[in-house]
Design a protein around this motif. Structure first.
Motif, short mmCIF file in Angstrom:
data_model
loop_
_atom_site.label_atom_id
_atom_site.label_comp_id
_atom_site.label_asym_id
_atom_site.label_seq_id
_atom_site.Cartn_x
_atom_site.Cartn_y
_atom_site.Cartn_z
N SER A 1 -42.01 -12.80 8.85
CA SER A 1 -42.53 -13.86 9.70
C SER A 1 -42.13 -15.25 9.23
O SER A 1 -42.88 -16.20 9.37
CB SER A 1 -44.05 -13.77 9.77
OG SER A 1 -44.43 -12.58 10.39
N SER B 1 -36.99 -19.06 11.49
CA SER B 1 -35.60 -18.60 11.63
C SER B 1 -34.59 -19.56 11.00
O SER B 1 -33.50 -19.14 10.63
CB SER B 1 -35.27 -18.38 13.11
OG SER B 1 -35.40 -19.59 13.82
N ASP B 2 -34.94 -20.84 10.86
CA ASP B 2 -34.00 -21.79 10.25
C ASP B 2 -34.21 -21.90 8.73
O ASP B 2 -33.59 -22.72 8.08
CB ASP B 2 -34.10 -23.16 10.90
CG ASP B 2 -35.43 -23.86 10.64
OD1 ASP B 2 -36.34 -23.26 10.03
OD2 ASP B 2 -35.57 -25.03 11.05
N TYR B 3 -35.08 -21.06 8.18
CA TYR B 3 -35.34 -21.01 6.74
C TYR B 3 -35.89 -22.32 6.17
O TYR B 3 -35.76 -22.58 4.99
CB TYR B 3 -34.10 -20.56 5.97
CG TYR B 3 -33.69 -19.16 6.31
CD1 TYR B 3 -34.35 -18.08 5.77
CD2 TYR B 3 -32.65 -18.93 7.21
CE1 TYR B 3 -33.99 -16.78 6.10
CE2 TYR B 3 -32.28 -17.64 7.55
CZ TYR B 3 -32.96 -16.58 6.99
OH TYR B 3 -32.60 -15.31 7.32
#
Length: 95
Positions: free
Chosen positions: A16, A19-21
């Motif tokens: 979770s 997504s762009d870290y």
């Protein structure tokens, strides 16, 4: 200070992460027994090792019990504001 992408986090378990870290673990004083989970903080490097004057936005996804400062940034977030070789940097931050 930064950590490698964790397989799980104290806030969300496996899979979770943003997504762009752009995420971080928070020191206990900020983490506040999980109350900080999912909060976003704006972070700017203010010491030697800064790469630029950019402000980045990170999501709190974990606890960093041994953090001497406020956050332990993901490698990707750290590299956006500082030279990865710097290791530990001073920051300004706000929610």
């Amino acid at each position: 200070m930064f950590f490698s992408d964790p397989p799980a986090s104290a806030c969300y378990g496996y899979g979770s992460l943003p997504s762009d870290y752009s995420f971080a673990a928070a020191a206990p004083s900020i983490y506040s027994n999980g109350a900080a989970c999912g909060r976003y903080y704006c972070v700017k490097c203010t010491s030697n090792g800064c790469r630029n004057s950019n402000v980045i936005r990170v999501k709190i996804v974990d606890l960093c019990p041994g953090c001497p400062g406020a956050f332990d940034l993901s490698q990707q977030a750290f590299a956006r504001i500082a030279n990865p070789g710097a290791g530990v940097i001073n920051i300004d931050y706000y929610q």
